[in-house]
Design an enzyme around this catalytic site. Structure first.
Site, mmCIF file in Angstrom:
data_model
loop_
_atom_site.group_PDB
_atom_site.id
_atom_site.type_symbol
_atom_site.label_atom_id
_atom_site.label_comp_id
_atom_site.label_asym_id
_atom_site.label_seq_id
_atom_site.Cartn_x
_atom_site.Cartn_y
_atom_site.Cartn_z
ATOM 1 N N SER A 128 0.825 -1.212 0.000
ATOM 2 C CA SER A 128 0.000 0.000 0.000
ATOM 3 C C SER A 128 0.855 1.257 0.000
ATOM 4 O O SER A 128 1.957 1.283 0.579
ATOM 5 C CB SER A 128 -0.873 -0.022 1.253
ATOM 6 N N TYR A 154 -2.290 0.197 10.071
ATOM 7 C CA TYR A 154 -2.524 -0.484 8.787
ATOM 8 C C TYR A 154 -1.282 -0.370 7.892
ATOM 9 O O TYR A 154 -0.789 -1.366 7.346
ATOM 10 C CB TYR A 154 -3.750 0.122 8.086
ATOM 11 N N LYS A 158 1.514 -3.404 6.419
ATOM 12 C CA LYS A 158 1.956 -3.614 5.032
ATOM 13 C C LYS A 158 3.484 -3.482 4.919
ATOM 14 O O LYS A 158 4.135 -4.244 4.207
ATOM 15 C CB LYS A 158 1.258 -2.603 4.112
#
Ligand code: UDP
Length: 344
Positions: A128, A154, A158
């Site tokens: 991401s 988050y 990643k």
């Protein structure tokens, strides 16, 4: 090729299955159906009874994944299965780390042990742009060599997975059994397949475009803009919205281009930034509905401005977004949501 698609019943994973099946590959989709849906799996199975299978399982269930890799002789893994909401990750970081990292290691164990210990040949990871956090000014638009410093749990899940995968790829090279590893750093994925079969159906829905479409369709009273005092031209966050079919194109190109022993990271975004207000204007144009919009405080974890510098993916994979008009992207999402008012 013979491909395991984790998160295959989810929004992006289901689009990947559809495209790979159309291209003639053999696909096994794996999903715990936490946020994915059985319906697209049934639709794809009815269209491709001999080349598609769905397994209802957690991707961290090493035994089940190992069984699937061996039984279907799968050589490639596209790993989409993950929790993917920035705001939610701030509220429950441990859940995000457990799901996006611990479970993924269970998946990697299976990828390592399958085929009598030879392991899989190719791994394509959904990373991401959230791994970049807030890039320095001279790195906007964002190239792949931009420092990675996430602003949310988050984003960290990643980034940590990228490190884990690189370490694993290195070990495979040391063992003289190299793997092709591609990490695709997605910008904001939007829209749905233009044949109208698949769409974006999340509960809860928090992504800007579908939330705005829900407001346009009268499914919510209004929409909040999270932050209007950012240092951007209109004070709202800027993002790069890439159509889901173009995103899947990048996966297919990576699958065919990146060779064993190579470790590559590519940004996938069209290279143009749109503010939250510009996206809302687009949804209003496409729907013809002027839904109410309220200014709201910033959402924790949000980066200010992220849009891609697509130079590397263009020169290396030959990838270029085909759908670049924001209204066209929004319209594909709008059409599906209008035709499926209650989702699948
Ligand atoms: N956003 C917003 N209102 C909403 C949903 C999102 O203002 O109801 C903003 C959000 O703060 C971010 C942008 O829209 O700046 C894109 O958010 P989204 O959740 O779609 O994707 P993200 O960039 O977080 O992956």
């Amino acid at each position: 090729m013979r491909v395991l698609v984790t998160g295959g019943a989810g929004y992006i994973g289901s689009h990947a299955c559809q495209r790979l099946l159309r291209d003639g590959h053999h696909i096994v989709a794996l999903d715990n159906l936490h946020r994915g849906h059985q319906q697209p799996m049934d639709l794809l199975k009815s269209q491709h009874p001999d080349s598609f299978d769905f397994i209802h399982s957690d991707l961290g269930d090493t035994e089940t994944v190992l069984g699937a890799l061996n039984a279907h002789n799968l050589d490639t893994v596209m790993h989409f299965g993950a929790l993917a909401y920035v705001g939610e990750s701030v509220e429950d970081p441990l859940w995000y780390y457990r799901n996006n990292i611990s479970s993924a290691i269970g998946l990697l164990d299976a990828c390592d042990q399958c085929h009598d210990g030879k392991g899989i040949s190719r791994f394509i990871f959904s990373s991401s742009c959230a791994t970049y956090g807030n890039p320095p000014e001279d790195k906007i638009p964002v190239p792949e060599d931009c420092p990675q410093s996430p602003t949310s749990p988050y984003g960290y899940t990643k980034l940590h997975m990228e490190h884990i995968l690189k370490d694993y790829a290195q070990k495979r090279s040391i063992d003289d059994n190299p793997i092709a590893l591609t990490m695709l750093r997605y910008f904001n994925v939007a829209g749905s397949d233009r044949s109208g079969m698949l769409g974006e159906d999340h509960t809860p829905e928090t992504h800007l475009i579908p939330v705005a479409i829900e407001a346009a369709l009268g499914k919510r009273e209004s929409l909040s803009i999270f932050g209007t005092d950012y240092p951007t031209p209109d004070g709202t966050n800027v993002r790069d919205y890439v159509h889901v079919e173009d995103l899947i194109d990048a996966h297919v190109l990576a699958m065919h281009t990146v060779e064993r022993g190579q470790v590559e990271a590519f940004n996938v975004g069209i290279g143009e930034g749109y503010s939250v207000r510009q996206i809302l204007d687009s949804v209003k144009r496409v729907s013809g509905v002027d839904f109410p919009v309220h200014d709201a405080p910033r959402r924790a974890g949000d980066a200010i401005a992220l849009f891609n510098n697509p130079t590397k993916i263009k020169s290396t994979l030959g990838w270029e977004a085909k759908i670049t008009d924001i209204d066209e992207i929004v319209k594909t999402a709008y059409d599906w949501m209008k035709d499926h008012p209650d989702g699948y």
